[in-house]
Scaffold this motif. Structure first.
Motif, PDB file in Angstrom:
ATOM      1  N   VAL A  56       0.845  -1.199   0.000  1.00  0.00           N
ATOM      2  CA  VAL A  56       0.000   0.000   0.000  1.00  0.00           C
ATOM      3  C   VAL A  56       0.878   1.246   0.000  1.00  0.00           C
ATOM      4  CG1 VAL A  56      -1.673   1.309   1.372  1.00  0.00           C
ATOM      5  CG2 VAL A  56      -1.882  -1.182   1.204  1.00  0.00           C
ATOM      6  N   GLY A  57       0.526   2.201  -0.852  1.00  0.00           N
ATOM      7  CA  GLY A  57       1.188   3.506  -0.862  1.00  0.00           C
ATOM      8  C   GLY A  57       0.370   4.491  -0.045  1.00  0.00           C
ATOM      9  N   VAL A  58       1.004   5.094   0.959  1.00  0.00           N
ATOM     10  CA  VAL A  58       0.338   6.079   1.822  1.00  0.00           C
ATOM     11  C   VAL A  58       0.935   7.454   1.515  1.00  0.00           C
ATOM     12  CG1 VAL A  58      -0.056   6.839   4.196  1.00  0.00           C
ATOM     13  CG2 VAL A  58      -0.046   4.383   3.670  1.00  0.00           C
ATOM     14  N   ILE A  59       0.104   8.381   1.059  1.00  0.00           N
ATOM     15  CA  ILE A  59       0.574   9.741   0.740  1.00  0.00           C
ATOM     16  C   ILE A  59      -0.206  10.710   1.621  1.00  0.00           C
ATOM     17  CG2 ILE A  59       0.835  11.481  -1.072  1.00  0.00           C
ATOM     18  CD1 ILE A  59       0.960   9.221  -3.117  1.00  0.00           C
ATOM     19  N   SER A  60       0.520  11.482   2.426  1.00  0.00           N
ATOM     20  CA  SER A  60      -0.167  12.254   3.470  1.00  0.00           C
ATOM     21  C   SER A  60       0.163  13.746   3.380  1.00  0.00           C
ATOM     22  CB  SER A  60       0.176  11.678   4.847  1.00  0.00           C
ATOM     23  OG  SER A  60       1.566  11.695   5.034  1.00  0.00           O
ATOM     24  N   PRO A  61      -0.672  14.577   4.014  1.00  0.00           N
ATOM     25  CA  PRO A  61      -0.532  16.035   3.919  1.00  0.00           C
ATOM     26  C   PRO A  61       0.225  16.612   5.111  1.00  0.00           C
ATOM     27  CG  PRO A  61      -2.623  15.547   4.906  1.00  0.00           C
ATOM     28  CD  PRO A  61      -1.907  14.224   4.757  1.00  0.00           C
ATOM     29  N   PRO A  97       4.492  15.721  -8.070  1.00  0.00           N
ATOM     30  CA  PRO A  97       4.828  15.493  -9.477  1.00  0.00           C
ATOM     31  C   PRO A  97       6.327  15.293  -9.674  1.00  0.00           C
ATOM     32  CG  PRO A  97       3.392  17.420  -9.219  1.00  0.00           C
ATOM     33  CD  PRO A  97       3.787  16.996  -7.838  1.00  0.00           C
ATOM     34  N   ALA A  98       6.682  14.385 -10.557  1.00  0.00           N
ATOM     35  CA  ALA A  98       8.077  14.091 -10.918  1.00  0.00           C
ATOM     36  C   ALA A  98       8.947  13.799  -9.704  1.00  0.00           C
ATOM     37  CB  ALA A  98       8.660  15.257 -11.719  1.00  0.00           C
ATOM     38  N   SER A  99       8.345  13.257  -8.666  1.00  0.00           N
ATOM     39  CA  SER A  99       9.092  12.948  -7.450  1.00  0.00           C
ATOM     40  C   SER A  99       8.439  11.719  -6.801  1.00  0.00           C
ATOM     41  CB  SER A  99       9.091  14.176  -6.538  1.00  0.00           C
ATOM     42  OG  SER A  99       9.885  13.964  -5.391  1.00  0.00           O
ATOM     43  N   ALA A 100       8.749  11.506  -5.513  1.00  0.00           N
ATOM     44  CA  ALA A 100       8.317  10.253  -4.871  1.00  0.00           C
ATOM     45  C   ALA A 100       6.807  10.000  -4.999  1.00  0.00           C
ATOM     46  CB  ALA A 100       8.722  10.278  -3.401  1.00  0.00           C
ATOM     47  N   GLY A 101       6.006  11.078  -4.905  1.00  0.00           N
ATOM     48  CA  GLY A 101       4.552  10.893  -4.998  1.00  0.00           C
ATOM     49  C   GLY A 101       4.158  10.258  -6.318  1.00  0.00           C
ATOM     50  N   PHE A 121      -4.716   8.243   0.202  1.00  0.00           N
ATOM     51  CA  PHE A 121      -4.204   9.609   0.068  1.00  0.00           C
ATOM     52  C   PHE A 121      -5.066  10.575   0.866  1.00  0.00           C
ATOM     53  CE2 PHE A 121      -5.000  13.633  -2.246  1.00  0.00           C
ATOM     54  CZ  PHE A 121      -3.759  14.225  -2.088  1.00  0.00           C
ATOM     55  N   THR A 122      -4.419  11.505   1.545  1.00  0.00           N
ATOM     56  CA  THR A 122      -5.115  12.644   2.141  1.00  0.00           C
ATOM     57  C   THR A 122      -4.455  13.900   1.620  1.00  0.00           C
ATOM     58  OG1 THR A 122      -5.514  11.374   4.145  1.00  0.00           O
ATOM     59  CG2 THR A 122      -5.845  13.734   4.295  1.00  0.00           C
ATOM     60  N   THR A 135      -5.243  17.468  -6.096  1.00  0.00           N
ATOM     61  CA  THR A 135      -4.211  16.421  -6.077  1.00  0.00           C
ATOM     62  C   THR A 135      -4.868  15.045  -6.175  1.00  0.00           C
ATOM     63  OG1 THR A 135      -2.941  17.859  -4.617  1.00  0.00           O
ATOM     64  CG2 THR A 135      -2.179  15.599  -4.844  1.00  0.00           C
ATOM     65  N   GLY A 136      -5.996  14.886  -5.497  1.00  0.00           N
ATOM     66  CA  GLY A 136      -6.732  13.613  -5.593  1.00  0.00           C
ATOM     67  C   GLY A 136      -7.083  13.300  -7.036  1.00  0.00           C
ATOM     68  N   ALA A 137      -7.517  14.332  -7.771  1.00  0.00           N
ATOM     69  CA  ALA A 137      -7.877  14.118  -9.183  1.00  0.00           C
ATOM     70  C   ALA A 137      -6.639  13.707  -9.978  1.00  0.00           C
ATOM     71  CB  ALA A 137      -8.493  15.392  -9.751  1.00  0.00           C
ATOM     72  N   ALA A 138      -5.494  14.349  -9.699  1.00  0.00           N
ATOM     73  CA  ALA A 138      -4.256  14.014 -10.422  1.00  0.00           C
ATOM     74  C   ALA A 138      -3.833  12.581 -10.099  1.00  0.00           C
ATOM     75  CB  ALA A 138      -3.150  15.001 -10.041  1.00  0.00           C
ATOM     76  N   ILE A 139      -3.981  12.198  -8.838  1.00  0.00           N
ATOM     77  CA  ILE A 139      -3.584  10.834  -8.446  1.00  0.00           C
ATOM     78  C   ILE A 139      -4.519   9.818  -9.100  1.00  0.00           C
ATOM     79  CG2 ILE A 139      -3.442   9.252  -6.473  1.00  0.00           C
ATOM     80  CD1 ILE A 139      -2.270  11.534  -4.849  1.00  0.00           C
ATOM     81  N   MET A 140      -5.799  10.180  -9.165  1.00  0.00           N
ATOM     82  CA  MET A 140      -6.752   9.266  -9.792  1.00  0.00           C
ATOM     83  C   MET A 140      -6.357   8.990 -11.247  1.00  0.00           C
ATOM     84  SD  MET A 140     -10.673   9.714  -9.060  1.00  0.00           S
ATOM     85  CE  MET A 140     -11.806   8.388  -9.244  1.00  0.00           C
ATOM     86  N   ARG A 141      -5.946  10.058 -11.946  1.00  0.00           N
ATOM     87  CA  ARG A 141      -5.517   9.884 -13.341  1.00  0.00           C
ATOM     88  C   ARG A 141      -4.272   9.004 -13.397  1.00  0.00           C
ATOM     89  NH1 ARG A 141      -7.185  15.322 -13.551  1.00  0.00           N
ATOM     90  NH2 ARG A 141      -5.089  16.116 -13.142  1.00  0.00           N
ATOM     91  N   ALA A 142      -3.348   9.221 -12.465  1.00  0.00           N
ATOM     92  CA  ALA A 142      -2.091   8.461 -12.487  1.00  0.00           C
ATOM     93  C   ALA A 142      -2.337   6.977 -12.199  1.00  0.00           C
ATOM     94  CB  ALA A 142      -1.121   9.047 -11.465  1.00  0.00           C
TER      95      ALA A 142
END
Ligand code: NAD
Length: 485
Positions: A147-152, A211-215, A229-230, A235-242
């Motif tokens: 699981v990838g956890v991306i936090s704010p 973008p262009a980094s660990a995320g 993701f929080t 950003t959620g929309a961008a992650i959804m596309r990715a």
């Protein structure tokens, strides 16, 4: 003052990054840390390590796995002061808030999900078969995988552990990427995991940007099985596309534009207290904070005056001073965004009841990211300042005449995270709370949470729910076994 080095944690080892970036204090602007940004190859190795660790971790007896979680909670408690200093250093939040909310909840998340993992039950059915016999059907849950956890940055340890804890509890392995703005407590969490002897690869840490980094390396990685993701809705929309090409599960906890509805029959003082807290807590940087306040007309003028008096009395100061009620925003960059909304509100015709600018201290804090607590009135309901999340210590207050109008105004948003209703009429409390198009409605309170209840929002505020059994559903895959008897 030493500049801390914040490294990645991959396959049980701390590693320098491909490059470093600077972390500055939001209190006085000084450099506090060099953060080691993970390169793509490091994210790849973290994912590979997580896959290697997965079968043994998922196969551990639940008691053994949850013992590790309790060790993580104990580790946070043991190093409470380190976590507290690190969180305050990164965010500038007052010690009264970080010491009561952020760090204790970081430990509590591990305890809560350890408890839940120990008490899971299974679903089973006896099914009639066409030839007059029976089959036993049962559904068991296996971990989602890596699981990838991306936090704010707003509640760094609290929101990171809110996802890492259930992921680990239910047998997954994890790559965590904290916000680049608040990298310190995630590094401490990796240290605590190391000290607790968590097997290599079970919990990995990759520092970096989106973008262009660990995320992005994580969201586009073919071997990560799900992303939780929080952060901001965009950003959620961008992650959804990715994530879309890999058709992976996502859990999104996104922004809000939350309303508080204050009825004339509310306990006036309690409502003023509660709304003050819900607007200005953590400098307005909680996804659950109120940015729109609707007040029933008979008490409107009195309420605005009382709220303004409370805002003006808030003690803005050094985070480590126990008397401080409001610290700076998280960064100068975020302050630019908040100040741009202060300017926009004036252009859109707001009356600035109080605040609207930057406090002057005459000391090092003038290099920090402080803003004044701010209250607007008089904006049209279609103003951008009413529609868009500011994420600062600011709200707009407007009057309403009927319950239906209050509900309509509160729901007139593309977000759907939280609402608070202030009334002493029990029936109205239920009725209005249920009419809110949100994931979470409070009556006569704010920010009270039971970690077993569903948490999340609809619309621009997110996809899915976490908390208690709802986390179980995201972090596991149900599998049906059918045995003909
Ligand atoms: P953000 O979206 O800017 O960043 C969040 C995380 O996403 C960071 O780790 C960032 O590096 C990463 N990221 C950014 N772009 C990315 C990309 N393209 N791919 C992969 N990762 C990427 O959010 P923020 O400014 O850190 O946090 C504030 C926002 O979070 C607010 O909108 C707030 O409402 C929201 N929030 C929501 C909840 C909730 O539970 N609903 C809780 C807290 C905060």
């Amino acid at each position: 003052m030493t500049i801390r080095q914040l490294r990645n944690y991959i396959d049980g080892r701390f590693e320098d990054g491909a490059s470093t970036f600077n972390k500055h204090s939001p209190v006085d602007g000084r450099l506090i840390a060099h953060v080691h940004e993970a390169g793509r190859d490091q994210v790849d190795r973290a994912v590979a390590a997580a896959h290697r660790a997965l079968p043994a971790w998922a196969g551990l007896p639940v008691a053994a796995r949850t013992d590790y979680l309790l060790a993580l909670a104990d580790g946070i408690a043991r190093r409470f002061d380190d976590f507290l200093q690190a969180e305050i250093g990164d965010t500038g939040k007052p010690v009264g808030w970080a010491g009561k909310i952020d760090i204790p909840r970081g430990a509590a998340n591990f305890r809560a999900f350890a408890e839940l993992a120990r008490t899971l039950d299974m679903e089973s059915y006896m099914t009639d078969t066409p030839d007059g016999r029976q089959a036993l059907n049962y559904a068991y849950r296996k971990p989602l995988g890596v699981v990838g956890v991306i936090s704010p940055w707003n509640l760094p340890l609290l929101l990171l552990t809110w996802k890492v804890a259930p992921a680990l509890a239910f047998g997954n392995t994890v790559i965590m990427k904290p916000s680049e703005v608040t990298p310190s407590t995630a590094t401490l969490l990796a240290e605590v995991a190391h000290e607790a002897g968590l097997p290599a690869g079970v919990l990995n840490l990759a520092h970096g940007f989106g973008p262009a980094s660990a995320g992005e390396f994580m969201t586009t990685h073919p071997d990560i099985d799900g992303i939780t993701f929080t952060g901001e809705s965009a950003t959620g929309a961008a992650i959804m596309r990715a994530v879309a090409p890999g058709v992976k599960p996502v859990s999104f906890e996104l922004g809000g534009k939350n309303a508080a509805l204050v009825f004339a029959d509310a306990d006036f003082d309690a409502a003023v207290d509660g709304v003050t807290q819900s607007v200005f807590a953590n400098c307005g940087q909680v996804c659950l904070c109120t940015e729109r306040v609707y007040v029933e007309r008979p008490i409107y003028e009195r309420f605005v005056a009382a709220l303004a008096a409370r805002a003006e009395a808030l003690r803005i100061g050094w985070p480590m001073d126990p008397a401080t009620e409001m610290g700076p925003l998280v960064s100068r960059e975020h302050r630019e965004k908040v100040l741009s909304y202060f300017a926009l509100a004036r252009e859109e015709g707001a009356t600035v009841v109080t605040g609207g600018g930057v406090p002057a201290f005459g000391d090092a804090r003038d290099h920090g990211a402080y803003v004044q607590p701010t209250i607007w009135t008089g904006l049209a309901e279609d103003a951008r300042c009413i529609k868009e999340e500011v994420f600062g210590p600011v709200c707009h207050v407007a009057p309403f005449d009927t319950e239906d109008e209050a509900i309509r105004l509160a729901n007139d948003t593309r977000y759907g995270l939280a609402a608070a209703v202030w009334t002493q009429n029990l029936a109205r409390g239920h009725r209005v709370a249920q009419a809110m198009k949100v994931g979470l409605a409070w009556v006569n309170c704010w920010f009270l949470r039971d970690l077993r209840t569903p948490f999340g929002g609809s619309g621009l505020s997110g996809i899915g729910r976490e908390g208690g059994r709802h986390s179980l559903h995201f972090y596991t895959e149900p599998t049906n076994v059918c045995i003909k008897l």
